[in-house]
Write a protein that holds these residues in place. Structure first.
Motif, PDB file in Angstrom:
ATOM      1  N   GLY A  58      -4.810   0.977  -4.307  1.00  0.00           N
ATOM      2  CA  GLY A  58      -4.186   0.244  -5.378  1.00  0.00           C
ATOM      3  C   GLY A  58      -4.309  -1.220  -5.331  1.00  0.00           C
ATOM      4  O   GLY A  58      -3.829  -2.080  -5.828  1.00  0.00           O
ATOM      5  N   GLU A  82      -7.181  10.184  -7.861  1.00  0.00           N
ATOM      6  CA  GLU A  82      -5.913   9.543  -8.145  1.00  0.00           C
ATOM      7  C   GLU A  82      -5.264   9.011  -6.875  1.00  0.00           C
ATOM      8  O   GLU A  82      -4.817   7.897  -6.783  1.00  0.00           O
ATOM      9  CB  GLU A  82      -4.975  10.560  -8.784  1.00  0.00           C
ATOM     10  N   GLU A 120       2.830  -4.103  -9.304  1.00  0.00           N
ATOM     11  CA  GLU A 120       1.478  -3.987  -8.775  1.00  0.00           C
ATOM     12  C   GLU A 120       0.638  -2.931  -9.455  1.00  0.00           C
ATOM     13  O   GLU A 120      -0.581  -2.959  -9.368  1.00  0.00           O
ATOM     14  CB  GLU A 120       1.533  -3.687  -7.266  1.00  0.00           C
ATOM     15  N   ARG A 121       1.296  -1.956 -10.050  1.00  0.00           N
ATOM     16  CA  ARG A 121       0.515  -0.903 -10.690  1.00  0.00           C
ATOM     17  C   ARG A 121       0.551  -1.093 -12.202  1.00  0.00           C
ATOM     18  O   ARG A 121       0.525  -2.202 -12.681  1.00  0.00           O
ATOM     19  CB  ARG A 121       1.084   0.460 -10.295  1.00  0.00           C
ATOM     20  N   ASP A 122       0.680  -0.011 -12.905  1.00  0.00           N
ATOM     21  CA  ASP A 122       0.636  -0.068 -14.355  1.00  0.00           C
ATOM     22  C   ASP A 122       2.058  -0.063 -14.904  1.00  0.00           C
ATOM     23  O   ASP A 122       2.696   0.979 -15.002  1.00  0.00           O
ATOM     24  CB  ASP A 122      -0.140   1.162 -14.847  1.00  0.00           C
ATOM     25  N   SER A 123       2.553  -1.243 -15.248  1.00  0.00           N
ATOM     26  CA  SER A 123       3.951  -1.333 -15.674  1.00  0.00           C
ATOM     27  C   SER A 123       4.188  -0.590 -16.987  1.00  0.00           C
ATOM     28  O   SER A 123       5.303  -0.179 -17.281  1.00  0.00           O
ATOM     29  CB  SER A 123       4.365  -2.788 -15.823  1.00  0.00           C
ATOM     30  N   ARG A 142       0.863  -1.166   0.000  1.00  0.00           N
ATOM     31  CA  ARG A 142       0.000   0.000   0.000  1.00  0.00           C
ATOM     32  C   ARG A 142       0.903   1.220   0.000  1.00  0.00           C
ATOM     33  O   ARG A 142       1.715   1.371   0.913  1.00  0.00           O
ATOM     34  CB  ARG A 142      -0.853   0.031   1.264  1.00  0.00           C
ATOM     35  N   ASP A 183      -7.005   6.057  -5.544  1.00  0.00           N
ATOM     36  CA  ASP A 183      -6.665   4.870  -6.312  1.00  0.00           C
ATOM     37  C   ASP A 183      -5.296   4.359  -5.922  1.00  0.00           C
ATOM     38  O   ASP A 183      -5.085   3.160  -5.766  1.00  0.00           O
ATOM     39  CB  ASP A 183      -6.681   5.191  -7.810  1.00  0.00           C
ATOM     40  N   GLU A 184      -4.396   5.325  -5.761  1.00  0.00           N
ATOM     41  CA  GLU A 184      -3.039   4.908  -5.451  1.00  0.00           C
ATOM     42  C   GLU A 184      -2.974   4.221  -4.100  1.00  0.00           C
ATOM     43  O   GLU A 184      -2.314   3.216  -3.937  1.00  0.00           O
ATOM     44  CB  GLU A 184      -2.122   6.126  -5.446  1.00  0.00           C
ATOM     45  N   TRP A 236       7.328  -1.435  -7.352  1.00  0.00           N
ATOM     46  CA  TRP A 236       5.900  -1.397  -7.057  1.00  0.00           C
ATOM     47  C   TRP A 236       5.104  -1.050  -8.307  1.00  0.00           C
ATOM     48  O   TRP A 236       4.093  -1.672  -8.616  1.00  0.00           O
ATOM     49  CB  TRP A 236       5.671  -0.369  -5.940  1.00  0.00           C
ATOM     50  N   GLN A 237       5.583  -0.078  -9.034  1.00  0.00           N
ATOM     51  CA  GLN A 237       4.902   0.345 -10.255  1.00  0.00           C
ATOM     52  C   GLN A 237       4.872  -0.812 -11.254  1.00  0.00           C
ATOM     53  O   GLN A 237       3.891  -1.030 -11.942  1.00  0.00           O
ATOM     54  CB  GLN A 237       5.629   1.551 -10.844  1.00  0.00           C
TER      55      GLN A 237
END
Lengths: 624, 518
Positions: free
Chosen positions: B518, B511, A207-210, A21, B514-515, A203-204
């Motif tokens: 996530g 945003e 878990e996020r948008d690579s 998180r 969302d983050e 993390w990006q």
């Protein structure tokens, strides 16, 4: 990077489920971790990173959970038990191991109680897994246990394991899996990780948008930074304030002094600022500097002082910080009227350049504004008009491709600055006055950034862009100093292969041996700025040591008796890096034909001087 | 800044715009062939050369005078140097090592790798007394590059296994080697990691009493230590790299007689990292020997106010197992083991086709089915024409002959044209990418870990006093949808009339939500 959590920084809270998180830690808030519970943010502010915290049961009369630092002996208790277990296993198991070496790798797996150190359950590898094995606890009972939530979820896990009728029949691996699964689900622990470039990128990516960082893995960030030679580029040097009066226009702007410019990297970044952050970190301009934390808790007091004075600080930022927008201009006007201001340094004039001449990153962007939104995680907002002190303010320069290549078409560069006498100014409304100063400041800054970039002599070029690398190099190559490294990242190999092909041996041979009609009679200077033709999109002699590489880190699990590479890893874009150095070709025709004629094995009288030929010659020489 | 003040700065860190005398430069001979050269001014004849100090390569001879004061990256033409008469002269000095001058410096150390051009160059008429003006020759050229850790790593004299760029770039990224950091490196080895980490931590040369980024390096092998020491001074890195000759298993990591380097990152390239790990604790490790004989308090080499990052570099899995086990017992967290597989890729033009020029690397077989068929038909036709005289049936042959001629004429003409008028050899064939012929499939296993700073009861109490509890106002993080919506609406209301800002902020808020969720 601070070793303790500072107020209002971004951190990653790593949960038992493996999910992070990412939260900005504001003081006096409650942080909720969903099913794992919630706790006051003040319990992690000022504490070191990388510790594992456990949410404790709420105390009588308190409506929040306190945290406990989990010692590593507890974190690793099961592994330690595994390490010693071969020695203390049952005689039969020992005999089995001795008799049948193939079973030796299937070690016992034990579940031990963290507090007492007693063995709660132990796997039995003699019996096969019972297909009918059942959890005797009903869903309702589990829910009840969860609600009570005692002992950070460890009770639930222990009860679940103990209520499993066939636990003793599980093999070591299935027991380990079962325990891990239940632990991930119920244990109320988390770890606080700093949001540095490595953690952020990870993390990006995971878990996020690579795709927003172009699938750039840690290996690639490391390679690009090293091959691009990005490092601290020298002590800050600022241009002297020309102290231009408001009546002076363009001619009063400080000219770019090329001999002061050094340690500058040219960057094309389509990773929303992640690449810039990585480079800034390597150059030491990413993290705001804090006072040295040598004293016992100066880190804490500094952090506290910072929050306390934040609002007051922002207004009278350091002299080299620009104050770019309208409201600020007025504040600045007022500043002059307050002689009581403790930091009573002379206010910089409109034409003062807030940028350092050394150790800078120049970002060229395709849109009218750069997209550097990820820099927010390090407290830098490119769009903020009134920014609190941050090293990137004086070390990050941005300009568009239009400004770089055709500045006359760019309004903010080509419109001459407004001029006005003091009397005129005094008669204006404050808002108009503010606008006047803002526009003059913007003009001076744009002028400086564009002129400095066009002066060239960059120490390196680093790209991670969706644009065609050939077109980037077409316009950026001549801006690089001799010997400057180039590192271009691409998620796929094709664009880089096409780029490398522009520097292929046949192309260089043709170029240097005078087979190309277009270049005959052109001077070295003209060829450096070669605009490209169909067959020769780039001057093939301008780069040395062109090569493409890829790297991949394979992760391993290291556990006693269970060490092996991870079964699954991220797929998708592989990631490639193109590297080369900027060459300064000798003027005129370079001949390379004489010395080898005595050797029969070598092609005598090699036409052309390309190293490719030299290479062939060398290869032949080695064969002989 | 004036160039004079930069004189002492390492060419690795700030090469400046041009090459300088008494400084390291790298000659690129061919694509992967680099030669480190310490450029020297010569006042007169040097080692038998009229032009002063000369580098001899298979691409010709290069007097240093032609390479000093030129922009980095310059292409340098070879010069006409009288190597022949010098060779004869040298034979009269049997004590002199081949290719070594009086100083025995590193230029010559590398000459062994080179083939000294002994064939006679065009003879120069006589030998003047001063350094002779070099005359360009047509034997070849080199490029002169500024030294970087990457080039140095590929060109350095090997003393031990080298930590190559794919590994060290990843390691430095993971152990957070940034400007201003202090890194401990044990097992300096060939020095590739020392150079790379020196660049990473460099944030200026420390003045007296100043704390700047530093590499604290240890090497137990005396020969390697001496070589390394010499290299560091030649490269101007003495102010950045602090090299000590010591066995760290026994001696630990303190410097200057018991002083802590206060490191925040560690790189161990040792055969038994687990033996060195106890010395890298925050407090006196259990069973530490010889630490308290002098009665001095135990000093940790780590910075007590920073988290410590470590990487160990071991080729064998058994070493990894032992290292990781030791790390766990010493309280290191986030232990992670990886190995790096790096591949270099070569681009080439894959030239396949019957009508390609007969050249090296060209596969003169059919490019596609159509080409194969036309070739086969052609052969068939030739065969038939060859067989025709033996047959007497003129009718059939003429019929077939018409057909065959039509095809061979059409195809053959175009082929001939392509074969001999390939005006764009660089565009022939298909662009392909393939790996280099040999790849390093395993270098070493990298074990990463972090040792968080110590956190005592008092620290906790102080932090608690600084940030008291019980004033929580908002909830950050996971929220159910309903309360998130409510919060957003409230915020929207607050914004009131500023329509533009309202929109922006709502977006920003979204945003953020969302983050965090996530």
């Amino acid at each position: 990077m601070a070793s303790v959590v500072r107020p209002n920084t971004w951190v990653a809270l790593k949960l038992p489920s493996g999910i992070s998180r990412v939260i900005q830690i504001a003081p006096n808030t409650t942080i909720s971790l969903g099913k794992y519970g919630s706790f006051p943010a003040n319990l992690i502010i000022g504490r070191p990173y990388h510790l594992t915290f456990e949410l404790q049961d709420k105390l009588e009369g308190e409506d929040f959970s306190r945290l406990r630092i989990v010692p590593t002996t507890e974190l690793y208790a099961e592994i330690f038990a595994d390490e010693v277990s071969p020695g203390c296993s049952t005689p039969t198991a020992g005999a089995n191991e001795a008799a049948i070496p193939t079973t030796a790798d299937a070690e016992d797996y034990t579940l031990i109680d963290a507090e007492t150190g007693n063995v709660v359950a132990r796997s039995n590898l003699a019996t096969a897994i019972d297909e009918t094995a059942r959890q005797t606890l009903t869903q309702d009972e589990i829910e009840e246990l969860k609600r009570d939530g005692t002992n950070a979820g460890k009770d639930v896990i222990a009860k679940l394991l103990l209520s499993h009728t066939a636990l003793d029949q599980k093999t070591s691996f299935s027991l380990a899996k079962y325990k891990l699964m239940k632990t991930k689900k119920y244990i109320r622990r988390f770890q606080v990780l700093p949001m540095d470039v490595a953690n952020f990128a990870n993390w990006q990516l995971e878990e996020r948008d690579s795709s927003r960082i172009l699938d750039m893995r840690a290996e690639m960030i490391g390679l690009v930074g090293c091959w691009g030679n990005a490092h601290y580029g020298g002590e800050d040097v600022f241009l002297e304030d020309p102290r231009a009066s408001t009546e002076q226009g363009q001619e009063a702007c400080a000219a770019v002094q090329e001999d002061l410019l050094r340690g500058r990297w040219l960057v094309v970044d389509d990773t929303c600022g992640m690449l810039v952050a990585a480079l800034a970190e390597r150059m030491g301009v990413l993290n705001p500097e804090y006072p040295d934390s040598d004293a016992e808790d100066s880190a804490l007091s500094a952090a506290a002082a910072e929050t306390a004075t934040e609002e007051s600080n922002t207004a009278d930022a350091q002299p080299q910080q620009q104050q770019p927008d309208t409201e600020m201009a007025d504040a600045q006007e007022d500043d002059g009227l307050h002689p009581t201001n403790p930091h009573n340094k002379p206010r910089p004039s409109d034409f003062a350049i807030p940028y350092s001449q050394t150790n800078t990153i120049t970002v060229v962007h395709a849109a009218s504004q750069p997209n550097l939104s990820f820099l927010n995680y390090w407290g830098f907002d490119h769009t903020a008009p009134n920014h609190p002190p941050h090293p990137l303010l004086s070390h990050l320069l941005t300009l568009s491709w239009l400004q770089l290549l055709q500045p006359s078409l760019d309004t903010s560069y080509s419109t001459p600055p407004l001029v006005a006498t003091q009397q005129e100014l005094a008669g204006w409304k404050p808002s108009r006055r503010g606008n006047f100063h803002r526009k003059r400041r913007r003009f001076a800054r744009t002028r400086h950034v564009v002129d400095a970039a066009r002066a060239g002599n960059f120490s390196g070029l680093i790209c991670a862009s969706t644009m065609d690398p050939i077109s980037i190099l077409k316009h950026a190559l001549h801006l690089l100093a001799g010997g400057a490294p180039i590192a271009i990242y691409s998620p796929t190999v094709e664009p880089l292969a096409a780029l490398a092909d522009c520097f292929s041996v046949p192309r260089r041979t043709a170029w240097t041996s005078g087979q190309v009609a277009e270049i005959v009679g052109k001077s070295g200077e003209e060829l450096e700025r070669w605009a490209g033709s169909e067959d020769f999109p780039l001057n093939p002699t301008l780069l040395l040591g062109v090569s493409i590489q890829t790297s991949r880190a394979r992760r391993w699990q290291v556990l006693p008796g269970r060490t092996h590479p991870l079964m699954m890893e991220r797929g998708g874009a592989e990631g490639y890096v193109f590297t080369a150095w900027r060459a300064k070709p000798a003027e005129g025709r370079v001949e390379a034909k004489g010395k080898f004629k005595r050797r029969k094995t070598e092609p005598g009288a090699v036409a052309g001087a390309a190293e490719g030929d030299a290479e062939e010659v060398k290869a032949a020489a080695e064969e002989a | 800044m004036a160039p004079t003040t930069r004189q002492g700065i390492s060419p690795f860190l700030e090469p400046g715009p041009r090459t300088k005398a008494n400084s390291l430069a790298i000659l690129q001979l061919s694509r992967d062939n680099f030669l480190p050269v310490h450029l020297q001014h010569a006042t007169g004849e040097h080692d038998g050369y009229a032009e002063g100090v000369v580098v001899n390569t298979r691409f010709g001879s290069f007097p240093h005078s032609t390479m000093i004061g030129v922009p980095w990256g310059s292409q340098i033409r070879a010069s006409k140097v009288d190597t022949g008469s010098r060779g004869r002269k040298r034979k009269r000095l049997p004590g002199d090592d081949a290719g070594r001058d009086e100083n025995g410096n590193e230029v010559e150390a590398d000459v062994a790798e080179l083939e000294i051009e002994t064939e006679s160059a065009e003879p120069t008429t006589d030998t003047p007394s001063g350094p002779k003006q070099a005359i360009a020759a047509s034997s070849g050229f080199v490029h002169v590059l500024p030294p970087t850790p990457e080039i140095w790593t590929t060109s350095l004299p090997h003393r031990t296994q080298v930590v190559y760029t794919p590994d060290y770039s990843y390691i430095l990224h993971r152990i957070r080697a940034r400007p201003g950091a202090v890194i401990i490196e044990a097992g300096a080895g060939s020095g590739s990691f020392s150079h790379a980490s020196a660049r990473a931590v460099y944030n200026g040369y420390p003045k007296e009493g100043e704390r700047k980024g530093k590499v604290i390096s240890f090497e137990y092998h005396e020969e390697r230590y001496k070589k390394m020491k010499q290299e560091l001074s030649q490269h101007g890195l003495e102010g950045i790299v602090h090299l000590t000759h010591r066995d760290v298993y026994k001696g630990g990591f303190l410097i200057n007689d018991g002083e802590s380097p206060e490191a925040e990152a560690v790189f161990l390239d040792l055969p038994a990292p687990w033996d060195a790990l106890p010395a890298l604790s925050r407090r006196r490790p259990e069973g530490a020997e010889g630490a308290d004989e002098s009665g001095k308090p135990w000093v940790s080499p780590l910075n007590s106010k920073k988290n410590a990052y470590i990487c160990t570099f071991s080729p064998c899995i058994e070493q990894v197992t032992k290292t990781v086990s030791a790390m766990r017992r010493l309280g290191w967290v986030d232990i992670d083991m990886v190995e790096i597989a790096n591949r270099k890729l070569h681009t080439a033009r894959d030239r396949v086709g019957l009508n390609m020029p007969q050249d090296r690397g060209v596969n003169n077989s059919a490019r596609d089915v159509e080409e194969a068929i036309s070739k086969l038909a052609e052969i068939e036709e030739k065969f038939r024409q060859h067989a025709r005289p033996s047959r007497s049936a003129a009718n059939t042959s003429s019929k077939n002959g018409d057909d065959g001629k039509a095809t061979s004429n059409g195809k053959g003409a175009s082929r001939e044209e392509e074969t001999f008028t390939s005006s764009r050899p660089w565009a022939d064939g298909r662009l392909i990418v393939r790996g280099e012929p040999e790849i390093k499939t395993h270098t070493s296993y990298l074990v990463f870990a972090i040792l968080p700073r110590e956190w005592s009861e008092e620290d906790e109490a102080a932090a608690l006093a600084k940030y008291p509890l019980g004033q929580e106002q908002a909830v950050v993080g996971d929220m159910d949808k309903a309360s998130r919506k409510k919060l957003r609406q409230e915020l929207l209301k607050k914004q009131g009339d500023k329509k533009q800002k309202k929109k922006e902020k709502a977006e920003k808020l979204d945003e953020k939500m969302d983050e965090t969720s996530g």
